[in-house]
Scaffold this motif. Structure first.
Motif, PDB file in Angstrom:
ATOM      1  N   VAL A  40      -8.436  -8.666  23.539  1.00  8.82           N
ATOM      2  CA  VAL A  40      -6.896  -8.151  23.028  1.00  8.82           C
ATOM      3  C   VAL A  40      -7.024  -7.121  24.878  1.00  8.82           C
ATOM      4  CG1 VAL A  40      -5.956  -5.578  22.877  1.00  8.82           C
ATOM      5  CG2 VAL A  40      -7.231  -7.272  20.814  1.00  8.82           C
ATOM      6  N   ILE A  41      -6.168  -7.537  25.889  1.00  8.77           N
ATOM      7  CA  ILE A  41      -6.033  -6.662  26.974  1.00  8.77           C
ATOM      8  C   ILE A  41      -5.155  -5.525  26.757  1.00  8.77           C
ATOM      9  CG2 ILE A  41      -5.124  -7.637  29.198  1.00  8.77           C
ATOM     10  CD1 ILE A  41      -5.556 -10.979  28.193  1.00  8.77           C
ATOM     11  N   ILE A  72     -13.940  -6.809  22.134  1.00 11.11           N
ATOM     12  CA  ILE A  72     -12.648  -7.419  22.480  1.00 11.11           C
ATOM     13  C   ILE A  72     -11.756  -6.843  23.130  1.00 11.11           C
ATOM     14  CG2 ILE A  72     -12.871  -8.461  19.746  1.00 11.11           C
ATOM     15  CD1 ILE A  72     -10.509  -6.615  19.487  1.00 11.11           C
ATOM     16  N   LEU A  73     -11.972  -6.548  23.261  1.00 16.80           N
ATOM     17  CA  LEU A  73     -11.076  -5.742  24.834  1.00 16.80           C
ATOM     18  C   LEU A  73     -11.022  -5.919  25.927  1.00 16.80           C
ATOM     19  CD1 LEU A  73     -10.575  -1.515  22.601  1.00 16.80           C
ATOM     20  CD2 LEU A  73      -9.516  -3.485  22.304  1.00 16.80           C
ATOM     21  N   ILE A  74      -9.931  -5.782  26.689  1.00 18.03           N
ATOM     22  CA  ILE A  74     -10.459  -5.877  28.387  1.00 18.03           C
ATOM     23  C   ILE A  74      -9.167  -4.822  28.436  1.00 18.03           C
ATOM     24  CG2 ILE A  74      -9.741  -7.836  30.121  1.00 18.03           C
ATOM     25  CD1 ILE A  74     -10.805 -10.030  27.968  1.00 18.03           C
ATOM     26  N   PHE A  88      -0.730  -9.169  36.352  1.00 21.23           N
ATOM     27  CA  PHE A  88      -1.950  -9.265  36.542  1.00 21.23           C
ATOM     28  C   PHE A  88      -2.182  -9.518  34.425  1.00 21.23           C
ATOM     29  CE2 PHE A  88      -1.260  -5.514  39.140  1.00 21.23           C
ATOM     30  CZ  PHE A  88      -0.656  -6.855  41.109  1.00 21.23           C
ATOM     31  N   SER A  89      -2.102  -9.724  34.098  1.00 18.15           N
ATOM     32  CA  SER A  89      -2.491 -10.003  32.650  1.00 18.15           C
ATOM     33  C   SER A  89      -2.329 -11.044  31.828  1.00 18.15           C
ATOM     34  CB  SER A  89      -1.336  -8.971  31.604  1.00 18.15           C
ATOM     35  OG  SER A  89      -1.920  -7.826  31.335  1.00 18.15           O
ATOM     36  N   VAL A  90      -1.281 -11.970  32.132  1.00 22.99           N
ATOM     37  CA  VAL A  90      -1.195 -13.316  32.278  1.00 22.99           C
ATOM     38  C   VAL A  90      -2.647 -14.299  32.847  1.00 22.99           C
ATOM     39  CG1 VAL A  90      -0.142 -15.453  32.642  1.00 22.99           C
ATOM     40  CG2 VAL A  90       1.555 -13.818  31.864  1.00 22.99           C
ATOM     41  N   PRO A  91      -2.923 -14.187  34.308  1.00 23.97           N
ATOM     42  CA  PRO A  91      -4.708 -15.031  34.527  1.00 23.97           C
ATOM     43  C   PRO A  91      -5.053 -14.655  33.181  1.00 23.97           C
ATOM     44  CG  PRO A  91      -2.526 -13.891  36.541  1.00 23.97           C
ATOM     45  CD  PRO A  91      -2.197 -13.049  35.203  1.00 23.97           C
ATOM     46  N   ILE A  92      -5.761 -13.113  33.391  1.00 21.76           N
ATOM     47  CA  ILE A  92      -6.757 -12.148  32.464  1.00 21.76           C
ATOM     48  C   ILE A  92      -6.223 -13.220  31.368  1.00 21.76           C
ATOM     49  CG2 ILE A  92      -8.053 -10.731  31.149  1.00 21.76           C
ATOM     50  CD1 ILE A  92      -6.429  -9.285  32.883  1.00 21.76           C
ATOM     51  N   ALA A  93      -5.343 -13.336  30.411  1.00 18.84           N
ATOM     52  CA  ALA A  93      -4.949 -14.067  29.311  1.00 18.84           C
ATOM     53  C   ALA A  93      -6.122 -15.636  29.182  1.00 18.84           C
ATOM     54  CB  ALA A  93      -4.027 -13.635  28.646  1.00 18.84           C
ATOM     55  N   THR A  99      -5.064 -20.389  22.784  1.00 17.77           N
ATOM     56  CA  THR A  99      -3.847 -21.375  21.824  1.00 17.77           C
ATOM     57  C   THR A  99      -2.090 -20.493  21.549  1.00 17.77           C
ATOM     58  OG1 THR A  99      -5.266 -20.879  19.814  1.00 17.77           O
ATOM     59  CG2 THR A  99      -6.095 -22.243  20.519  1.00 17.77           C
ATOM     60  N   ALA A 100      -2.611 -19.631  21.839  1.00 15.84           N
ATOM     61  CA  ALA A 100      -1.339 -18.279  21.349  1.00 15.84           C
ATOM     62  C   ALA A 100      -1.700 -16.862  21.888  1.00 15.84           C
ATOM     63  CB  ALA A 100      -1.095 -18.000  19.431  1.00 15.84           C
ATOM     64  N   ILE A 101      -0.370 -16.240  22.495  1.00 14.78           N
ATOM     65  CA  ILE A 101      -0.780 -14.863  23.240  1.00 14.78           C
ATOM     66  C   ILE A 101       0.268 -14.204  22.047  1.00 14.78           C
ATOM     67  CG2 ILE A 101      -0.305 -13.434  25.113  1.00 14.78           C
ATOM     68  CD1 ILE A 101      -0.900 -16.041  26.686  1.00 14.78           C
TER      69      ILE A 101
END
Length: 149
Positions: A40-41, A72-74, A88-93, A99-101
């Motif tokens: 979880v970002i 699980i937290l980022i 900024f969040s997409v590269p972390i994901a 497999t899904a966001i």
């Protein structure tokens, strides 16, 4: 690998959370229970210069207080706008090889025409074959759960 991205909302001058942020966090807690994401970002920096607390930190602390596993937290604590949340969040994901966001915000934020979160995140993900689900209402959780599980 399911990754959730929860968008922050500006903290009040005294460092407390807005109704919008609490709404998003309650949705996040429900999504965690429903789909058991791997990560979880929490996306949001220090948008209020009257407090030195990043939105991501406030969200992390709240979720941990509700019993969410800290592992699980980022925190993504640099973004100041919705566009930067996506940037900024997409590269972390992506580093988690998802497999899904699942993108979490509130209805008012999701349905605005200018700087629409879903469109901004979809733009960042356009080169990847990763489904992007959005949750801004409780009733959407069960539909996302059916799709993913």
């Amino acid at each position: 690998m399911i990754v959730v991205i929860t968008l922050g909302n500006r903290l009040k001058d005294d460092g407390t959370m807005s109704k919008a942020m609490l709404y998003r966090l309650k949705l996040t807690e429900q999504v965690i229970k429903a789909v058991a994401p791997n990560k979880v970002i929490l996306s949001g920096g220090v948008a209020n210069d009257k407090t030195d607390v990043a939105e991501s930190t406030a969200m992390r602390n709240w979720l941990i207080a509700q019993g969410v596993d800290a592992e699980i937290l980022i925190e993504e604590n640099k973004s100041m706008t919705t566009k930067e949340n996506a940037l900024f969040s997409v590269p972390i994901a992506l580093s988690a090889i998802p497999t899904a966001i699942i993108l979490i915000t509130d209805p008012k934020h999701m349905h605005r025409a200018y700087l629409n979160p879903k469109k901004l995140f979809a733009k960042q993900l356009k080169e990847y074959d990763i489904p992007l689900y959005t949750v801004c209402k409780q009733k959407q959780i069960s539909a996302v759960r059916r799709e993913l599980l």
